[in-house]
Design a protein around this motif. Structure first.
Motif, mmCIF file in Angstrom:
data_model
loop_
_atom_site.group_PDB
_atom_site.id
_atom_site.type_symbol
_atom_site.label_atom_id
_atom_site.label_comp_id
_atom_site.label_asym_id
_atom_site.label_seq_id
_atom_site.Cartn_x
_atom_site.Cartn_y
_atom_site.Cartn_z
ATOM 1 N N LEU A 82 1.010 -0.895 0.183
ATOM 2 C CA LEU A 82 0.179 -0.058 0.633
ATOM 3 C C LEU A 82 1.089 1.409 -0.139
ATOM 4 O O LEU A 82 0.416 1.785 -1.115
ATOM 5 C CB LEU A 82 -0.741 0.142 1.098
ATOM 6 C CG LEU A 82 -1.606 1.322 1.276
ATOM 7 C CD1 LEU A 82 -2.735 1.240 0.627
ATOM 8 C CD2 LEU A 82 -2.541 1.069 2.211
ATOM 9 N N ALA A 83 1.916 1.257 0.623
ATOM 10 C CA ALA A 83 2.755 2.506 0.676
ATOM 11 C C ALA A 83 3.475 2.427 -0.700
ATOM 12 O O ALA A 83 3.496 3.645 -0.916
ATOM 13 C CB ALA A 83 4.055 2.244 1.878
ATOM 14 N N MET A 84 4.113 1.867 -1.107
ATOM 15 C CA MET A 84 3.956 1.675 -2.632
ATOM 16 C C MET A 84 3.423 2.504 -3.593
ATOM 17 O O MET A 84 3.608 3.480 -4.569
ATOM 18 C CB MET A 84 4.811 0.605 -3.037
ATOM 19 C CG MET A 84 5.607 -0.472 -2.563
ATOM 20 S SD MET A 84 6.577 -1.518 -3.508
ATOM 21 C CE MET A 84 7.406 -2.598 -1.561
ATOM 22 N N LEU A 85 1.676 2.213 -3.347
ATOM 23 C CA LEU A 85 1.324 2.530 -4.725
ATOM 24 C C LEU A 85 0.676 3.916 -3.843
ATOM 25 O O LEU A 85 0.672 4.920 -4.870
ATOM 26 C CB LEU A 85 -0.343 2.091 -4.213
ATOM 27 C CG LEU A 85 -0.483 0.186 -4.357
ATOM 28 C CD1 LEU A 85 -1.819 -0.137 -4.044
ATOM 29 C CD2 LEU A 85 0.269 0.256 -5.856
ATOM 30 N N ALA A 118 -6.452 2.383 10.482
ATOM 31 C CA ALA A 118 -5.699 3.382 9.703
ATOM 32 C C ALA A 118 -5.414 2.746 7.896
ATOM 33 O O ALA A 118 -5.706 3.712 7.566
ATOM 34 C CB ALA A 118 -4.828 3.848 10.166
ATOM 35 N N ALA A 119 -4.582 1.375 7.885
ATOM 36 C CA ALA A 119 -4.018 0.972 6.911
ATOM 37 C C ALA A 119 -5.625 1.042 6.252
ATOM 38 O O ALA A 119 -5.106 1.215 4.357
ATOM 39 C CB ALA A 119 -3.113 0.226 6.991
ATOM 40 N N ALA A 121 -2.502 -1.234 -9.002
ATOM 41 C CA ALA A 121 -1.418 -1.948 -8.955
ATOM 42 C C ALA A 121 -0.631 -2.707 -10.181
ATOM 43 O O ALA A 121 0.193 -2.945 -10.500
ATOM 44 C CB ALA A 121 -1.590 -2.761 -7.478
ATOM 45 N N ALA A 122 -1.819 -3.914 -10.534
ATOM 46 C CA ALA A 122 -1.759 -4.583 -11.707
ATOM 47 C C ALA A 122 -1.025 -3.904 -12.810
ATOM 48 O O ALA A 122 0.053 -4.132 -13.813
ATOM 49 C CB ALA A 122 -2.656 -5.270 -11.949
#
Length: 271
Positions: free
Chosen positions: A37-40, A112-113, A131-132
């Motif tokens: 999620l952080a990468m997105l 929170a995530a 993401a894909a």
């Protein structure tokens, strides 16, 4: 460590060991989902779709959510109770009492995530598709399954299913500063921020915390319940993925990551 399902080791970007001890390829990575999620979020910031100082909830910003400093005294079991609801997960999460000013205190917060994932999806579209297209596809990751809440939002806190090899690719991406041999996927500045200790952190991994990623003196790692870890050790150009099987956890179990740490060379002793 009989619960170990997979072991994948990359060094210098090359596969040097792969072993699987359980049937199937895709693993429920539990909270390793958060690092994805952080990468997105980083992709969305890089494209200009969002900024890190935007508010997600009241005066709590994207940065506060990434660093687990939303200001709510969350318990690990809170999200389990939310997941028992037939609908309205977002409303239940948004109703939590604020205990501290945002940005001032770390508290591991699964809810929170998920709230961050919902917020992000409203800016960039469905997260599994995003993401894909923007992360998995360019890395050659073509198998992924992501649990959704009753309203259809990808669950930001956990339960993304990927192979151990796929997590090795994600760890290698961060080790390489967000670039592959052919393209830049993540801003190198975002990778540095993700793997910087913004707070001293705390439970459940009891180490410092970056952007939804755990940070240690010798590197950083994605962590999930039942032995799910993607450990990155920049000094050794090393990425190690260990996955676990929750159904086989003994009472006195230890994650395979502990064995990985035990076999690292002692600093200053050479390689």
């Amino acid at each position: 460590m009989a619960q170990t399902a997979d072991l994948v080791v990359l060094q210098g970007g090359e596969l040097i060991h792969r072993a699987s001890y359980a049937a199937g390829r895709l693993r429920d990575c539990f909270s390793m989902t958060k690092s994805v999620l952080a990468m997105l979020v980083g992709l969305a910031v890089d494209s200009g779709a969002v900024t890190i100082d935007e508010q997600v909830e009241d005066d709590a910003t994207v940065r506060d959510f990434l660093t687990m400093t939303r200001g709510v005294a969350s318990e690990l079991e809170d999200v389990d109770r939310v997941m028992e609801l037939p609908s309205g997960w977002e409303q239940a999460i948004r109703g939590r009492e604020r205990r501290w000013a945002p940005g001032t205190r770390f508290c591991y917060d699964n809810e929170a995530a998920h709230l961050l994932a919902i917020w992000l999806s409203r800016r960039v579209g469905d997260l599994e598709k995003y993401a894909a297209e923007r992360l998995f596809g360019p890395l050659g990751i073509d198998e992924a399954e992501w649990l959704r809440d009753p309203e259809g939002h990808c669950f930001g806190a956990a339960h993304l299913r990927l192979s151990a090899d796929s997590f090795a690719k994600l760890g290698q991406l961060l080790l390489d500063g967000g670039t592959t041999s052919t393209q830049r996927l993540l801003d190198p500045a975002w990778v540095r921020a993700t793997t910087t200790a913004w707070t001293p952190g705390g439970p459940p991994e009891n180490t410092a915390y970056g952007y939804l990623t755990w940070v240690t003196a010798d590197g950083f790692f994605f962590g999930g319940w039942a032995g799910q870890h993607t450990s990155v050790f920049p000094t050794y150009e090393l990425v190690v993925v260990t996955t676990g099987l929750p159904s086989l956890l003994p009472v006195d179990w230890m994650p395979a990551r502990a064995a990985v740490l035990a076999h690292l060379p002692t600093p200053g002793a050479g390689t």
